[in-house]
Design an enzyme around this catalytic site. Structure first.
Site, PDB file in Angstrom:
ATOM      1  N   ARG A 169       1.080  -1.031  -0.091  1.00  0.00           N
ATOM      2  CA  ARG A 169      -0.097  -0.054  -0.136  1.00  0.00           C
ATOM      3  C   ARG A 169       0.810   1.387   0.061  1.00  0.00           C
ATOM      4  NH1 ARG A 169      -3.687   2.392   4.609  1.00  0.00           N
ATOM      5  NH2 ARG A 169      -4.769   4.025   3.529  1.00  0.00           N
TER       6      ARG A 169
ATOM      7  N   HIS B 205       0.503   4.156  -2.759  1.00  0.00           N
ATOM      8  CA  HIS B 205      -0.092   5.800  -2.277  1.00  0.00           C
ATOM      9  C   HIS B 205       1.263   6.628  -2.761  1.00  0.00           C
ATOM     10  CE1 HIS B 205      -3.556   5.317   0.638  1.00  0.00           C
ATOM     11  NE2 HIS B 205      -3.482   4.084  -0.144  1.00  0.00           N
TER      12      HIS B 205
ATOM     13  N   GLY C 208       3.974  10.972  -8.400  1.00  0.00           N
ATOM     14  CA  GLY C 208       4.602   9.951  -9.189  1.00  0.00           C
ATOM     15  C   GLY C 208       5.548   8.984  -8.180  1.00  0.00           C
TER      16      GLY C 208
ATOM     17  N   SER D 250      -9.355 -14.666   4.166  1.00  0.00           N
ATOM     18  CA  SER D 250      -8.032 -14.753   3.502  1.00  0.00           C
ATOM     19  C   SER D 250      -7.178 -13.519   3.461  1.00  0.00           C
ATOM     20  CB  SER D 250      -8.370 -15.191   2.052  1.00  0.00           C
ATOM     21  OG  SER D 250      -7.294 -15.561   1.530  1.00  0.00           O
TER      22      SER D 250
ATOM     23  N   HIS E 103      -5.946  -5.717  -2.366  1.00  0.00           N
ATOM     24  CA  HIS E 103      -6.650  -5.961  -1.192  1.00  0.00           C
ATOM     25  C   HIS E 103      -7.228  -7.183  -1.032  1.00  0.00           C
ATOM     26  CE1 HIS E 103      -8.483  -1.474  -1.869  1.00  0.00           C
ATOM     27  NE2 HIS E 103      -7.177  -1.632  -1.341  1.00  0.00           N
ATOM     28  N   THR E 104      -6.419  -8.347  -1.781  1.00  0.00           N
ATOM     29  CA  THR E 104      -6.432  -9.815  -1.252  1.00  0.00           C
ATOM     30  C   THR E 104      -5.800  -9.907   0.124  1.00  0.00           C
ATOM     31  OG1 THR E 104      -6.245 -12.015  -1.776  1.00  0.00           O
ATOM     32  CG2 THR E 104      -4.519 -10.265  -2.430  1.00  0.00           C
TER      33      THR E 104
ATOM     34  N   ASN F  11      -3.928   8.972   4.002  1.00  0.00           N
ATOM     35  CA  ASN F  11      -2.611   8.475   4.327  1.00  0.00           C
ATOM     36  C   ASN F  11      -2.360   8.101   5.954  1.00  0.00           C
ATOM     37  OD1 ASN F  11      -1.719   8.071   1.932  1.00  0.00           O
ATOM     38  ND2 ASN F  11      -0.723  10.062   1.593  1.00  0.00           N
TER      39      ASN F  11
ATOM     40  N   ASP G 124       8.324   8.581  -6.400  1.00  0.00           N
ATOM     41  CA  ASP G 124       9.548   9.213  -6.018  1.00  0.00           C
ATOM     42  C   ASP G 124       9.824   9.383  -4.503  1.00  0.00           C
ATOM     43  OD1 ASP G 124       7.387  11.016  -4.954  1.00  0.00           O
ATOM     44  OD2 ASP G 124       7.904  12.709  -5.872  1.00  0.00           O
TER      45      ASP G 124
ATOM     46  N   ASP H 135      -4.241 -14.461  -3.126  1.00  0.00           N
ATOM     47  CA  ASP H 135      -4.867 -15.322  -3.924  1.00  0.00           C
ATOM     48  C   ASP H 135      -6.139 -14.588  -4.463  1.00  0.00           C
ATOM     49  OD1 ASP H 135      -6.770 -15.028  -2.058  1.00  0.00           O
ATOM     50  OD2 ASP H 135      -6.155 -16.784  -0.663  1.00  0.00           O
TER      51      ASP H 135
ATOM     52  N   PRO I  56     -10.346   7.544  -4.196  1.00  0.00           N
ATOM     53  CA  PRO I  56     -11.313   7.492  -3.064  1.00  0.00           C
ATOM     54  C   PRO I  56     -12.001   6.230  -2.590  1.00  0.00           C
ATOM     55  CG  PRO I  56     -12.499   8.716  -4.512  1.00  0.00           C
ATOM     56  CD  PRO I  56     -11.097   8.318  -5.106  1.00  0.00           C
TER      57      PRO I  56
END
Length: 321
Positions: free
Chosen positions: A69, A73, A79, A246, A198-199, A100, A81, A251, A168
């Site tokens: 994540r 973000h 970009g 899970s 988001h698995t 954040n 960086d 997966d 969002p």
């Protein structure tokens, strides 16, 4: 048979990522990215990153989702960086913006950077650390490993006001959601497969609590809504898995949950729409294809050019002047 399927999947990811490397360079424009960027200047760079990520995962396996994540973000604001890592004297850096505030993993990056500075001073950028750490986190969670081009310069600007580029979580309209990805040179398919991150991981109840107040929300299974109510207990600081059942395994079950309306946040629920549901079904049915497609999309996203390039930082929290 399982070994044969895995081997085939790995072949797919190598081919797919190889094809994406040229595209990533195009997204990066003048930014020169290449696999093995540190082979001559700091040949142990990627192994040091992987070692520290592994140590962090042994202590807390949920950190793997957080590092994925963190890279996402970072890339969507200014970009790729490393600007998400910067502190600001006025408390108005990217990391201080509402989207954040729940980011984690800064301490892991600090440990990686300290080892790299002791080994190869002022050589490996913080932006590249994030890209390498995200790749290692995917692999350690059960996804495919993939080659990550290096050479991203560290950015010099980080402002909370710039985080409006982040998609969002409360956006249900898939067409509006896709615009955030198009602006970064990514496609609708990229949006769907990158959402598959988001698995793994969790989400705070405060992010989606408003959905639990509405029994008429057709985008959420009623039994699942009641389960979330039980887990959240009206406490916005409680967390629930993004992929019910899970949360630690990379997966295809995330896509099954999307189709079953068992997703907590609306941006995930949005994928069960006519424009994207077919692709969701395909990746649900073929986890190896999902993993290879995800790897290719991560390489593509990782090529988004930073807009304020500066020197390689000695401390990822501070600009090097």
């Amino acid at each position: 048979m399982a070994m044969e399927r895995k081997g085939a999947g790995l072949l797919v990811v190598v081919v797919a990522v190889a094809g994406l490397l040229l595209h990533a360079a195009g997204v990066a424009d003048a930014q020169t990215l290449r696999v093995g960027y540190y082979n001559q200047t700091c040949r142990t760079a990627e192994s040091i990153v992987a070692d520290e990520v592994q140590k962090a995962a042994y202590a807390d396996r949920s950190i793997l989702a957080s590092l994925i994540r963190l890279h996402f973000h970072d890339c969507f604001v200014n970009g790729c960086d490393g600007s998400v890592l910067l502190d600001a004297g006025d408390g108005q850096a990217e990391k201080n913006a509402p989207p954040n505030l729940s980011l984690r993993g800064y301490d892991v990056v600090d440990r990686i950077k300290a080892r790299l500075e002791a080994t190869c001073k002022e050589t490996v950028s913080c932006a590249d650390i994030l890209a390498f750490a995200a790749r290692d986190s995917v692999r350690m969670s059960g996804g495919f490993g993939y080659a990550v081009p290096g050479g991203r310069p560290d950015g010099t600007v980080s402002r909370a006001s710039m985080t409006g580029d982040l998609p969002p979580a409360n956006q249900r309209n898939v067409d509006l959601l896709a615009q955030y990805f198009y602006r970064k040179g990514l496609s609708l398919d990229d949006m769907v497969v990158l959402s598959g991150a988001h698995t793994v991981g969790v989400v705070h109840c405060g992010t989606f609590g408003y959905r639990l107040m509405n029994d008429q929300d057709k985008g959420m299974d009623a039994a699942y809504r009641n389960s979330l109510r039980s887990q959240c207990q009206y406490n916005p600081n409680n967390v629930v898995p993004l992929d019910a059942g899970s949360q630690y395994a990379f997966d295809g079950s995330y896509f099954a949950n999307v189709l079953a309306n068992r997703t907590a946040i609306e941006s995930d629920a949005a994928l069960n729409s006519p424009r994207t549901a077919d692709k969701v079904r395909q990746w649900r049915s073929n986890p190896d294809w999902f993993k290879s497609s995800f790897a290719a999309a991560m390489v593509k996203m990782g090529g988004i050019r930073g807009s304020n390039p500066g020197k390689v930082r000695v401390n990822c929290r501070r600009v090097r002047t």
